[in-house]
Design a protein around this motif. Structure first.
Motif, PDB file in Angstrom:
ATOM      1  N   ASP A 171       0.825  -1.208   0.000  1.00 35.02           N
ATOM      2  CA  ASP A 171       0.000   0.000   0.000  1.00 35.02           C
ATOM      3  C   ASP A 171       0.861   1.260   0.000  1.00 35.02           C
ATOM      4  N   ARG A 172       2.164   1.094  -0.204  1.00 34.74           N
ATOM      5  CA  ARG A 172       3.065   2.244  -0.295  1.00 34.74           C
ATOM      6  C   ARG A 172       3.368   2.625  -1.735  1.00 34.74           C
ATOM      7  N   VAL A 173       2.945   1.785  -2.668  1.00 35.71           N
ATOM      8  CA  VAL A 173       3.157   2.059  -4.098  1.00 35.71           C
ATOM      9  C   VAL A 173       1.828   1.957  -4.821  1.00 35.71           C
ATOM     10  N   LEU A 174       1.450   3.036  -5.489  1.00 35.20           N
ATOM     11  CA  LEU A 174       0.290   3.049  -6.366  1.00 35.20           C
ATOM     12  C   LEU A 174       0.786   2.801  -7.776  1.00 35.20           C
ATOM     13  N   TYR A 175       0.305   1.733  -8.404  1.00 35.35           N
ATOM     14  CA  TYR A 175       0.716   1.406  -9.771  1.00 35.35           C
ATOM     15  C   TYR A 175      -0.475   1.574 -10.713  1.00 35.35           C
ATOM     16  N   CYS A 176      -0.321   2.463 -11.694  1.00 39.51           N
ATOM     17  CA  CYS A 176      -1.364   2.730 -12.686  1.00 39.51           C
ATOM     18  C   CYS A 176      -0.795   2.443 -14.075  1.00 39.51           C
ATOM     19  N   SER A 177      -1.488   1.617 -14.840  1.00 35.86           N
ATOM     20  CA  SER A 177      -1.009   1.283 -16.183  1.00 35.86           C
ATOM     21  C   SER A 177      -2.130   1.436 -17.194  1.00 35.86           C
ATOM     22  N   VAL A 178      -1.844   2.152 -18.281  1.00 34.89           N
ATOM     23  CA  VAL A 178      -2.725   2.209 -19.444  1.00 34.89           C
ATOM     24  C   VAL A 178      -1.983   1.533 -20.583  1.00 34.89           C
ATOM     25  N   HIS A 179      -2.649   0.620 -21.288  1.00 30.89           N
ATOM     26  CA  HIS A 179      -1.967  -0.197 -22.271  1.00 30.89           C
ATOM     27  C   HIS A 179      -2.965  -0.758 -23.269  1.00 30.89           C
ATOM     28  N   GLU A 180      -2.456  -1.274 -24.386  1.00 29.98           N
ATOM     29  CA  GLU A 180      -3.334  -1.887 -25.378  1.00 29.98           C
ATOM     30  C   GLU A 180      -3.781  -3.257 -24.896  1.00 29.98           C
ATOM     31  N   ALA A 181      -5.069  -3.497 -24.896  1.00 30.96           N
ATOM     32  CA  ALA A 181      -5.623  -4.757 -24.419  1.00 30.96           C
ATOM     33  C   ALA A 181      -5.198  -5.913 -25.316  1.00 30.96           C
ATOM     34  N   GLY A 182      -4.863  -7.036 -24.689  1.00 36.45           N
ATOM     35  CA  GLY A 182      -4.602  -8.264 -25.427  1.00 36.45           C
ATOM     36  C   GLY A 182      -3.195  -8.462 -25.920  1.00 36.45           C
ATOM     37  N   LEU A 183      -2.336  -7.467 -25.771  1.00 38.88           N
ATOM     38  CA  LEU A 183      -0.953  -7.600 -26.221  1.00 38.88           C
ATOM     39  C   LEU A 183      -0.112  -8.326 -25.181  1.00 38.88           C
ATOM     40  N   PHE A 184       1.120  -8.708 -25.588  1.00 40.10           N
ATOM     41  CA  PHE A 184       2.125  -9.192 -24.655  1.00 40.10           C
ATOM     42  C   PHE A 184       2.216  -8.228 -23.471  1.00 40.10           C
ATOM     43  N   PRO A 185       2.295  -8.704 -22.267  1.00 35.68           N
ATOM     44  CA  PRO A 185       2.371 -10.099 -21.805  1.00 35.68           C
ATOM     45  C   PRO A 185       1.014 -10.685 -21.431  1.00 35.68           C
ATOM     46  N   ARG A 186      -0.047 -10.051 -21.924  1.00 36.07           N
ATOM     47  CA  ARG A 186      -1.424 -10.508 -21.698  1.00 36.07           C
ATOM     48  C   ARG A 186      -1.813 -10.489 -20.220  1.00 36.07           C
ATOM     49  N   THR A 187      -1.312  -9.492 -19.536  1.00 33.52           N
ATOM     50  CA  THR A 187      -1.724  -9.204 -18.160  1.00 33.52           C
ATOM     51  C   THR A 187      -2.269  -7.781 -18.145  1.00 33.52           C
ATOM     52  N   GLY A 188      -2.662  -7.310 -16.964  1.00 36.82           N
ATOM     53  CA  GLY A 188      -3.133  -5.940 -16.853  1.00 36.82           C
ATOM     54  C   GLY A 188      -4.621  -5.789 -17.022  1.00 36.82           C
ATOM     55  N   ARG A 189      -5.372  -6.771 -16.534  1.00 35.54           N
ATOM     56  CA  ARG A 189      -6.836  -6.664 -16.572  1.00 35.54           C
ATOM     57  C   ARG A 189      -7.321  -5.741 -15.448  1.00 35.54           C
ATOM     58  N   PRO A 190      -8.489  -5.154 -15.612  1.00 38.59           N
ATOM     59  CA  PRO A 190      -9.016  -4.283 -14.547  1.00 38.59           C
ATOM     60  C   PRO A 190      -9.200  -5.002 -13.216  1.00 38.59           C
ATOM     61  N   ASP A 191      -9.431  -6.341 -13.254  1.00 36.84           N
ATOM     62  CA  ASP A 191      -9.629  -7.047 -11.986  1.00 36.84           C
ATOM     63  C   ASP A 191      -8.324  -7.383 -11.273  1.00 36.84           C
ATOM     64  N   GLU A 192      -7.191  -7.015 -11.866  1.00 36.82           N
ATOM     65  CA  GLU A 192      -5.909  -7.107 -11.158  1.00 36.82           C
ATOM     66  C   GLU A 192      -5.764  -5.826 -10.345  1.00 36.82           C
ATOM     67  N   ARG A 193      -6.107  -5.889  -9.067  1.00 40.98           N
ATOM     68  CA  ARG A 193      -6.233  -4.688  -8.238  1.00 40.98           C
ATOM     69  C   ARG A 193      -5.272  -4.662  -7.058  1.00 40.98           C
ATOM     70  N   GLY A 194      -4.400  -5.682  -6.953  1.00 45.53           N
ATOM     71  CA  GLY A 194      -3.547  -5.801  -5.787  1.00 45.53           C
ATOM     72  C   GLY A 194      -4.067  -6.887  -4.865  1.00 45.53           C
ATOM     73  N   ALA A 195      -3.286  -7.180  -3.824  1.00 43.75           N
ATOM     74  CA  ALA A 195      -3.674  -8.215  -2.873  1.00 43.75           C
ATOM     75  C   ALA A 195      -3.231  -7.815  -1.477  1.00 43.75           C
ATOM     76  N   GLY A 196      -3.906  -8.349  -0.473  1.00 45.77           N
ATOM     77  CA  GLY A 196      -3.554  -8.028   0.908  1.00 45.77           C
ATOM     78  C   GLY A 196      -3.609  -6.537   1.145  1.00 45.77           C
ATOM     79  N   PRO A 197      -2.590  -5.985   1.823  1.00 44.48           N
ATOM     80  CA  PRO A 197      -2.583  -4.529   2.060  1.00 44.48           C
ATOM     81  C   PRO A 197      -2.589  -3.711   0.772  1.00 44.48           C
ATOM     82  N   GLY A 198      -2.162  -4.327  -0.335  1.00 44.34           N
ATOM     83  CA  GLY A 198      -2.094  -3.609  -1.608  1.00 44.34           C
ATOM     84  C   GLY A 198      -3.369  -3.629  -2.415  1.00 44.34           C
TER      85      GLY A 198
END
Length: 330
Positions: A171-198
């Protein structure tokens, strides 16, 4: 406003002519830096710096692979990522350049580290996607020794899976990414929101092919910048990959060089923290023009967004985030 450029003739030993990520593409990007801009050469990052993000096994593996590479030859770690005998030293300078850019930002001056190899795909235990070590993450982790909160804004065409993974539970780092959907590495979906304290401190905005500067400006103004203002970071690091340009061979996003001036100005005006930009991708003919627009914005110029309208898909993404309620807080 003053700003500094962190670069130098330190990366050419990591080179595979004809590969998209070569010394030639950095040379081309540097043509966009104004002649009067202050340039600073970095020192190498240390293994201790790298170990704040990467495993010791990964660090030593890259060191050994480079040492064992025959002089003048290239060794591929995967279909995209290579090393030469000099790559380990070049990668240390690249991470060191990111660190120096962060130090300048913490002293109140915007800075842009034009370094290579890039870094945002490098995971704690894995090199991939042209990247050996995660320059932006290493610099952010070092900064966290001195400050409480760091925001990392990634506008590269591709999602920065390595950066996301490095801070996914923080929770000490805010990570924001805008990217083309579906490209390599095929991660970065909106439901990837962090885990635990993050949880809630990772914000992904995948945009469809054909998106323009209007879509990016909408995501920035309605999602990223409100999150930044709530988070109140002491430092903003930008993973600045300009491969979302209309003429870049690796993607189908249609930004123009001045759009990067728009985005830079929006971030510079969003809060009190200075910006530390770190070069990621960017392989098109207009890359130097985009670098020039970024430098102009760092120097105080402001660009007006273009006249196109955001896509319905971008509007729906913004509405989805508004409905979910962003949990980011200081």
């Amino acid at each position: 406003m003053s700003y500094s450029i962190v670069t130098g003739d330190l990366f050419a030993g990591h080179d595979a002519p004809g590969h998209p990520e070569s010394q030639a593409r950095l040379d081309a990007a540097l043509a966009g830096v104004p002649a009067g801009a202050r340039r600073m050469a970095p020192e190498q990052a240390t293994p201790t710096d790298l170990a704040r993000v990467h495993t010791h096994r990964h660090i030593e593996s890259i060191r050994s692979l480079c040492r064992e590479c025959p002089p003048g030859r290239v060794r591929y770690l995967d279909p995209d990522t290579y090393v030469t005998r000099q790559s380990f030293d070049a990668a240390l300078y690249a991470a060191g350049g990111a660190i120096l850019a962060v130090e300048r930002a913490l002293e109140g001056e915007h800075s842009f580290a034009l370094v290579r190899p890039p870094g945002h795909h490098a995971e704690p235990d894995r090199a991939m996607g042209f990247c050996l070590f995660n320059n932006a993450a290493v610099a952010a982790a070092r900064a966290l020794r001195e400050v409480d909160r760091v925001a990392i804004l990634d506008w590269d065409l591709h999602h920065g899976n390595g950066t996301e993974k490095a801070f996914y539970t923080s929770d000490r780092v805010l990570y924001c990414s805008v990217h083309e959907a579906g490209l390599f590495p095929r991660t970065g979906r909106p439901d990837e929101r962090g885990a635990g304290p993050g949880t809630g401190y990772t914000i992904n905005a995948p945009l469809e092919a054909g998106s323009t500067g209007a879509d990016y400006a909408l995501i920035f103004s309605e999602v990223f910048i409100p999150a930044l203002r709530r988070f109140e970071p002491d430092l903003v690091v930008v993973s600045a990959g300009q491969d979302a340009l209309f003429d870049d061979p690796l993607g189908l996003i249609l930004l123009h060089p001045e759009d990067f001036g728009v985005l830079t100005g929006m971030l510079a005006d969003a809060g009190r923290a200075s910006l530390a930009l770190v070069l990621e991708g960017g392989y098109g003919r207009s890359h130097a023009e985009a670098v020039a627009a970024i430098c102009a914005a760092l120097g105080g110029a402001r660009f007006m967004p273009g006249g196109s309208r955001p896509k319905e898909s971008a509007r729906l993404l913004v509405e989805a985030y508004a409905g979910a309620g962003l949990t980011v807080s200081a």
